[in-house]
Design a protein around this motif. Structure first.
Motif, PDB file in Angstrom:
ATOM      1  N   SER A  84       0.830  -1.208   0.000  1.00 24.58           N
ATOM      2  CA  SER A  84       0.000   0.000   0.000  1.00 24.58           C
ATOM      3  C   SER A  84       0.864   1.257   0.000  1.00 24.58           C
ATOM      4  CB  SER A  84      -0.941   0.008   1.202  1.00 24.58           C
ATOM      5  OG  SER A  84      -0.226   0.137   2.419  1.00 24.58           O
ATOM      6  N   GLU A  85       2.037   1.186   0.622  1.00 22.77           N
ATOM      7  CA  GLU A  85       2.933   2.340   0.637  1.00 22.77           C
ATOM      8  C   GLU A  85       3.489   2.609  -0.758  1.00 22.77           C
ATOM      9  OE1 GLU A  85       3.437   4.349   3.319  1.00 22.77           O
ATOM     10  OE2 GLU A  85       1.831   3.114   4.169  1.00 22.77           O
ATOM     11  N   TYR A  86       3.840   1.555  -1.471  1.00 23.18           N
ATOM     12  CA  TYR A  86       4.286   1.721  -2.855  1.00 23.18           C
ATOM     13  C   TYR A  86       3.156   2.263  -3.727  1.00 23.18           C
ATOM     14  CZ  TYR A  86       8.695  -0.828  -2.168  1.00 23.18           C
ATOM     15  OH  TYR A  86       9.951  -1.211  -1.770  1.00 23.18           O
ATOM     16  N   ARG A  87       1.956   1.768  -3.502  1.00 22.91           N
ATOM     17  CA  ARG A  87       0.818   2.171  -4.341  1.00 22.91           C
ATOM     18  C   ARG A  87       0.517   3.658  -4.230  1.00 22.91           C
ATOM     19  NH1 ARG A  87      -2.761  -3.148  -2.832  1.00 22.91           N
ATOM     20  NH2 ARG A  87      -2.402  -4.330  -4.764  1.00 22.91           N
ATOM     21  N   LYS A  88       0.710   4.244  -3.050  1.00 23.72           N
ATOM     22  CA  LYS A  88       0.375   5.656  -2.867  1.00 23.72           C
ATOM     23  C   LYS A  88       1.082   6.541  -3.891  1.00 23.72           C
ATOM     24  CE  LYS A  88      -0.471   5.313   2.126  1.00 23.72           C
ATOM     25  NZ  LYS A  88       0.034   5.665   3.478  1.00 23.72           N
ATOM     26  N   ILE A  89       2.355   6.238  -4.163  1.00 25.59           N
ATOM     27  CA  ILE A  89       3.146   7.043  -5.089  1.00 25.59           C
ATOM     28  C   ILE A  89       3.125   6.437  -6.492  1.00 25.59           C
ATOM     29  CG2 ILE A  89       5.429   7.989  -5.587  1.00 25.59           C
ATOM     30  CD1 ILE A  89       4.080   9.129  -3.077  1.00 25.59           C
ATOM     31  N   ASN A  90       3.448   5.144  -6.575  1.00 27.60           N
ATOM     32  CA  ASN A  90       3.681   4.529  -7.872  1.00 27.60           C
ATOM     33  C   ASN A  90       2.414   4.243  -8.661  1.00 27.60           C
ATOM     34  OD1 ASN A  90       6.288   4.611  -6.990  1.00 27.60           O
ATOM     35  ND2 ASN A  90       6.508   2.422  -6.673  1.00 27.60           N
TER      36      ASN A  90
END
Length: 313
Positions: A84-90
């Motif tokens: 989910s942390e990657y998804r926020k930006i990427n």
């Protein structure tokens, strides 16, 4: 041609910005979080890169977006949901930018993805037609962003170009190449003298040249391209070439691959061992044929330039 670049302060972005700034037919603007943080002549300050970011001012009159910004690492591995942390930006940040770009009349959106979308190991070279098989959170987020971009392109008519590079090397490169370079420079003996894998790499100059080609080439529209040098090396050969480029001896101990993998697995470093011992090759024939592109820099030239600051006098 008005072009806006994200990620201009990163490794790829710095080299790309320099190349684009030298083109007389390109007017480059770099999106930055802090004024003066890039080497670009023209900057626009954009706060953040998520689903709420307002790009309206930055995208005015732009024809091409090159999206090189991404979250590549999460320091805390014990987060309850690192994906989910990657998804926020990427994912969310990328698709928000793409939607606003389409609304602003941007003609082409170039997305710097990752070969990890294809997978992290293979027995034959990956092609653009292979079924995606991301196995790490970062690559998964890039794949999800790609899927969202195709949908936006279909809905709006904005051209999408996706480039998936393998390991990128050059002077000041972070990550695995930087670590390998430091090991060789320090003369640390490495148990990697008997590795018979095959790895595709891409010199930063070759990757930049491919991206620049995709800015205007009509055949690049709505295509995926794999990037590479066109010459694959084993980990052993790579280390030898790096040492040669530095003018230093290569201190490589021939330890069997099976023993290395077994030891790495016991230490919880199986993923690291796979990147050093496994094969990952890419087929760049699509870019050659469709764009008439060929890597302008050889592996030897790229490595010599990458480690030039380490050379012995």
């Amino acid at each position: 041609m008005e072009v806006i670049l994200t990620g201009a302060t990163g490794f790829i972005g710095r080299h790309l910005a320099k190349s684009l700034d030298n083109l007389t037919d390109v007017k480059l603007t770099c999106a930055v979080r802090r004024a003066g943080s890039s080497n670009c002549d023209r900057e626009v300050v954009v706060n953040g890169l998520d689903s709420d970011t307002d790009w309206s001012e930055a995208l005015t009159k732009k024809l091409v977006v090159i999206h090189a910004a991404a979250r590549a690492h999460i320091v805390k591995d014990d987060l309850p949901d690192p994906l989910s942390e990657y998804r926020k930006i990427n994912v969310d940040g990328t698709l928000n930018l793409a939607r606003e770009a389409a609304s602003a009349g941007v003609r082409r959106f170039i997305f710097i993805s990752s070969i990890g979308v294809n997978g992290n190991i293979n027995q034959r070279p990956f092609t653009e037609e292979d079924r995606p098989n991301p196995s790490e959170f970062y690559a998964q987020s890039k794949w999800e962003a790609e899927q969202g971009l195709w949908e936006i392109g279909k809905e709006t008519g904005m051209e999408i170009v996706i480039i998936r590079p393998p390991l990128v090397y050059g002077s000041g490169a972070p990550g695995n190449f930087g670590a390998l370079t430091r090991w060789v420079e320090k003369g640390i003996p490495l148990p990697l003298g008997a590795i018979r894998n095959q790895r595709s790499l891409v010199a930063i100059d070759n990757l930049v040249d491919l991206i620049v080609t995709c800015v205007e080439h009509p055949n690049a529209a709505n295509q995926v391209f794999l990037a590479g040098d066109g010459e694959d090396l084993s980990t052993t050969e790579l280390l030898k070439r790096v040492a040669q480029a530095m003018g230093r001896p290569s201190r490589l101990i021939p330890v069997p691959e099976g023993a290395l993998m077994f030891g790495a697995t016991l230490l919880g470093k199986k993923g690291v061992a796979q990147r050093l011992l496994g094969s990952l090759q890419v087929d760049i024939s699509k870019a050659r044929q469709l764009l008439g592109w060929k890597p302008p820099v050889t592996v030897t030239e790229g490595l010599t330039k990458a480690v030039g600051s380490y050379r012995c006098e």
